[in-house]
Design a protein around this motif. Structure first.
Motif, PDB file in Angstrom:
ATOM      1  N   HIS A 168      47.879 -33.875  71.852  1.00  0.00           N
ATOM      2  CA  HIS A 168      48.623 -33.640  70.615  1.00  0.00           C
ATOM      3  C   HIS A 168      49.040 -32.159  70.558  1.00  0.00           C
ATOM      4  O   HIS A 168      48.619 -31.355  71.401  1.00  0.00           O
ATOM      5  N   SER A 170      48.321 -30.196  68.129  1.00  0.00           N
ATOM      6  CA  SER A 170      47.395 -29.448  67.255  1.00  0.00           C
ATOM      7  C   SER A 170      46.754 -28.223  67.920  1.00  0.00           C
ATOM      8  O   SER A 170      46.459 -27.238  67.224  1.00  0.00           O
ATOM      9  N   ASP A 196      48.681 -44.511  77.410  1.00  0.00           N
ATOM     10  CA  ASP A 196      49.072 -45.498  76.399  1.00  0.00           C
ATOM     11  C   ASP A 196      50.480 -46.000  76.715  1.00  0.00           C
ATOM     12  O   ASP A 196      51.361 -45.178  76.971  1.00  0.00           O
ATOM     13  N   HIS A 201      54.430 -47.155  72.158  1.00  0.00           N
ATOM     14  CA  HIS A 201      53.650 -46.058  72.740  1.00  0.00           C
ATOM     15  C   HIS A 201      54.141 -45.767  74.153  1.00  0.00           C
ATOM     16  O   HIS A 201      54.377 -46.691  74.928  1.00  0.00           O
ATOM     17  N   GLN A 207      55.721 -34.474  69.872  1.00  0.00           N
ATOM     18  CA  GLN A 207      55.239 -34.280  68.498  1.00  0.00           C
ATOM     19  C   GLN A 207      55.781 -32.963  67.958  1.00  0.00           C
ATOM     20  O   GLN A 207      56.192 -32.089  68.727  1.00  0.00           O
ATOM     21  N   THR A 250      41.199 -31.892  59.659  1.00  0.00           N
ATOM     22  CA  THR A 250      41.730 -31.739  58.300  1.00  0.00           C
ATOM     23  C   THR A 250      40.817 -32.460  57.313  1.00  0.00           C
ATOM     24  O   THR A 250      40.193 -33.473  57.649  1.00  0.00           O
ATOM     25  N   GLU A 255      47.641 -40.188  56.081  1.00  0.00           N
ATOM     26  CA  GLU A 255      48.778 -40.582  56.915  1.00  0.00           C
ATOM     27  C   GLU A 255      49.935 -40.798  55.958  1.00  0.00           C
ATOM     28  O   GLU A 255      49.750 -41.286  54.837  1.00  0.00           O
ATOM     29  N   ILE A 279      54.534 -42.469  59.683  1.00  0.00           N
ATOM     30  CA  ILE A 279      55.372 -41.444  60.297  1.00  0.00           C
ATOM     31  C   ILE A 279      54.543 -40.299  60.853  1.00  0.00           C
ATOM     32  O   ILE A 279      54.836 -39.775  61.918  1.00  0.00           O
ATOM     33  N   LEU A 280      53.515 -39.896  60.117  1.00  0.00           N
ATOM     34  CA  LEU A 280      52.792 -38.705  60.570  1.00  0.00           C
ATOM     35  C   LEU A 280      51.379 -38.650  59.998  1.00  0.00           C
ATOM     36  O   LEU A 280      51.042 -39.356  59.052  1.00  0.00           O
ATOM     37  N   GLY A 283      46.988 -33.161  56.499  1.00  0.00           N
ATOM     38  CA  GLY A 283      45.823 -32.893  55.664  1.00  0.00           C
ATOM     39  C   GLY A 283      45.616 -31.407  55.466  1.00  0.00           C
ATOM     40  O   GLY A 283      46.371 -30.584  55.982  1.00  0.00           O
ATOM     41  N   GLY A 306      51.203 -33.464  61.814  1.00  0.00           N
ATOM     42  CA  GLY A 306      51.698 -33.724  63.173  1.00  0.00           C
ATOM     43  C   GLY A 306      52.469 -35.023  63.168  1.00  0.00           C
ATOM     44  O   GLY A 306      51.968 -36.046  62.710  1.00  0.00           O
ATOM     45  N   ARG A 311      58.980 -41.903  67.122  1.00  0.00           N
ATOM     46  CA  ARG A 311      58.899 -42.871  66.004  1.00  0.00           C
ATOM     47  C   ARG A 311      60.019 -42.611  64.992  1.00  0.00           C
ATOM     48  O   ARG A 311      60.638 -43.534  64.475  1.00  0.00           O
ATOM     49  N   ILE A 322      60.334 -48.159  72.264  1.00  0.00           N
ATOM     50  CA  ILE A 322      60.265 -46.700  72.508  1.00  0.00           C
ATOM     51  C   ILE A 322      60.583 -46.343  73.962  1.00  0.00           C
ATOM     52  O   ILE A 322      61.085 -45.267  74.271  1.00  0.00           O
TER      53      ILE A 322
HETATM   54  C1  FA5 Z   1      47.624 -36.646  65.807  1.00  0.00           C
HETATM   55  O1  FA5 Z   1      48.022 -36.532  66.978  1.00  0.00           O
HETATM   56  C2  FA5 Z   1      47.235 -35.465  64.994  1.00  0.00           C
HETATM   57  N1  FA5 Z   1      47.140 -34.305  65.834  1.00  0.00           N
HETATM   58  C3  FA5 Z   1      48.265 -35.257  63.876  1.00  0.00           C
HETATM   59  C4  FA5 Z   1      47.789 -34.289  62.830  1.00  0.00           C
HETATM   60  C5  FA5 Z   1      48.156 -32.967  62.939  1.00  0.00           C
HETATM   61  C6  FA5 Z   1      47.020 -34.732  61.771  1.00  0.00           C
HETATM   62  C7  FA5 Z   1      47.724 -32.070  61.977  1.00  0.00           C
HETATM   63  C8  FA5 Z   1      46.586 -33.837  60.820  1.00  0.00           C
HETATM   64  C9  FA5 Z   1      46.955 -32.497  60.917  1.00  0.00           C
HETATM   65  P1  FA5 Z   1      48.036 -39.223  65.713  1.00  0.00           P
HETATM   66  O2  FA5 Z   1      47.195 -39.550  66.885  1.00  0.00           O
HETATM   67  O3  FA5 Z   1      48.042 -40.171  64.592  1.00  0.00           O
HETATM   68  O4  FA5 Z   1      47.647 -37.801  65.120  1.00  0.00           O
HETATM   69  O5  FA5 Z   1      49.539 -39.014  66.238  1.00  0.00           O
HETATM   70  C10 FA5 Z   1      50.543 -38.501  65.393  1.00  0.00           C
HETATM   71  C11 FA5 Z   1      51.824 -39.299  65.557  1.00  0.00           C
HETATM   72  O6  FA5 Z   1      52.187 -39.338  66.950  1.00  0.00           O
HETATM   73  C12 FA5 Z   1      51.697 -40.751  65.175  1.00  0.00           C
HETATM   74  O7  FA5 Z   1      51.924 -40.894  63.786  1.00  0.00           O
HETATM   75  C13 FA5 Z   1      52.791 -41.407  65.967  1.00  0.00           C
HETATM   76  O8  FA5 Z   1      54.034 -41.233  65.291  1.00  0.00           O
HETATM   77  C14 FA5 Z   1      52.835 -40.579  67.222  1.00  0.00           C
HETATM   78  N2  FA5 Z   1      52.205 -41.228  68.388  1.00  0.00           N
HETATM   79  C15 FA5 Z   1      50.896 -41.363  68.639  1.00  0.00           C
HETATM   80  N3  FA5 Z   1      50.684 -41.929  69.847  1.00  0.00           N
HETATM   81  C16 FA5 Z   1      51.905 -42.163  70.379  1.00  0.00           C
HETATM   82  C17 FA5 Z   1      52.366 -42.705  71.633  1.00  0.00           C
HETATM   83  N4  FA5 Z   1      51.536 -43.090  72.618  1.00  0.00           N
HETATM   84  N5  FA5 Z   1      53.701 -42.816  71.836  1.00  0.00           N
HETATM   85  C18 FA5 Z   1      54.551 -42.380  70.894  1.00  0.00           C
HETATM   86  N6  FA5 Z   1      54.189 -41.833  69.709  1.00  0.00           N
HETATM   87  C19 FA5 Z   1      52.883 -41.727  69.451  1.00  0.00           C
END
Ligand code: FA5
Length: 336
Positions: A168, A170, A196, A201, A207, A250, A255, A279-280, A283, A306, A311, A322
């Motif tokens: 990610h 982050s 994934d 995915h 991101q 966070t 979400e 969408i994201l 926190g 994030g 998406r 995707i």
């Molecule tokens: C995170 O990656 C956290 N780092 C986001 C975050 C940042 C939360 C800061 C709080 C504060 P998550 O694993 O849910 O969270 O991924 C964030 C977004 O990435 C998802 O909502 C989705 O839109 C996208 N995503 C996740 N995995 C995939 C994938 N394999 N392919 C495409 N998009 C993806």
């Protein structure tokens, strides 16, 4: 000698007028311009001319040579013969123009640029971080210690025991906070990697991370920024909801969903009949994260978010798989 030059010119013109095919044309060319041709003989005869006459005669012979060459070239075009070097240099203004193929930005780049410019307008600066990360930046500094169950939330590609492809964006939060003091307002777009793959995915995706740190930043700032941003991207009537969630870095976490753009909230296959699309993640920055970068959590507060670019692009362009973004099929990419 001048008389001979004139005679050759008249003779050449009348012979050329009478020919009817490319073969005869070639005969004339050899006869006049060949190694043993009439013009070559003239040049040799020049040796016997007096020094006074030589310059003028030389000039006349050259003019005659040019005359013969030009006329032979024009005539050869009439017989469909391959043009000589000189005539091929002629620019044919009657030919249709050749259309230049122009490319366009990849749809993911378009969305990335659109989102970046929205946050730029809200005073956020763009930051970058490495795609190959240490375990520390990708996990530990974000309050995800070894053996923490949250590590299973992201299927990680390990390069070595302590080195990963970042899962990610982050970790960019940590890099930025380590080198700068608050107040901060940054976004960090970039590639991330997870093991994934299915219709929603991919192993590599994009991101954008967001981070705002200052005194007295509250959840309402996060809500306000998310509202502005999502309405800018999806239209001013877009409905948004915050759903309680969990991220180790966070607290509280949420979400963010938008009303399904495919069915306007009625429920369809894309939104799994819920009427909402995630969408994201977002926190308030957890105090443990502030402590890992030596920020005083009693003084500073902040929010982070994030989001997945693919998406957002899928929703905006109504794309249901995707993987299409990365197949490089020109028929698909041409539409954007
Ligand atoms: C995170 O990656 C956290 N780092 C986001 C975050 C940042 C939360 C800061 C709080 C504060 P998550 O694993 O849910 O969270 O991924 C964030 C977004 O990435 C998802 O909502 C989705 O839109 C996208 N995503 C996740 N995995 C995939 C994938 N394999 N392919 C495409 N998009 C993806």
């Amino acid at each position: 000698m001048i008389k001979i030059i004139n005679k050759i010119r008249i003779d050449f013109d009348s012979r050329l007028d009478s020919i009817s095919d490319a073969k005869q044309l070639e005969q004339i060319r050899v006869e006049f311009l060949g190694k043993k041709g009439q013009l070559q003989e003239l040049m040799q005869g020049l040796r016997n001319a007096s020094p006074d006459e030589k310059p003028k005669l030389g000039k006349d012979i050259n003019l005659l040579k040019q005359h013969v060459e030009n006329k032979l070239n024009s005539k050869s075009a009439c017989f469909g013969a391959k043009p000589s070097k000189k005539s091929s240099e002629i620019f044919d203004t009657t030919l249709p123009g050749r259309k230049e193929l122009t490319g366009t930005l990849h749809p993911i780049t378009q969305i990335m640029e659109e989102i970046t410019s929205i946050f730029f307008g809200l005073g956020f600066q763009v930051e970058e971080g490495p795609e190959i990360e240490t375990d520390y930046y990708n996990f530990e500094a974000l309050n995800i210690p070894k053996d923490h169950p949250a590590r299973d939330m992201q299927d990680t590609f390990y390069i070595e025991d302590q080195t990963v492809l970042r899962t990610h964006t982050s970790p960019v939060q940590i890099h930025v906070m380590e080198k700068r003091e608050p107040p901060l307002r940054i976004i960090a777009p970039g590639k991330v990697y997870r093991c994934d793959s299915d219709v929603s995915h991919t192993p590599m995706f994009h991101q954008i991370e967001g981070l705002m740190v200052d005194e007295s930043i509250s959840f309402s700032h996060l809500k306000g920024i998310m509202n502005i941003f999502l309405r800018e991207v999806f239209g001013k009537d877009t409905k948004i909801r915050f759903r309680p969630s969990y991220f180790p870095f966070t607290c509280p976490s949420a979400e963010v969903d938008i009303e399904c753009v495919m069915c306007n909230g009625k429920g369809c296959r894309v939104c799994s009949q819920t009427g909402w699309l995630e969408i994201l993640g977002a926190g308030m920055v957890d105090p443990a994260v502030f402590r890992s970068v030596n920020y005083d959590p009693e003084k500073w507060t902040g929010f982070a978010f994030g989001l997945g670019i693919e998406r957002i692009a899928m929703l905006k362009f109504e794309i249901n798989d995707i993987r299409l973004f990365f197949e490089n099929d020109i028929r698909f990419l041409k539409q954007f």
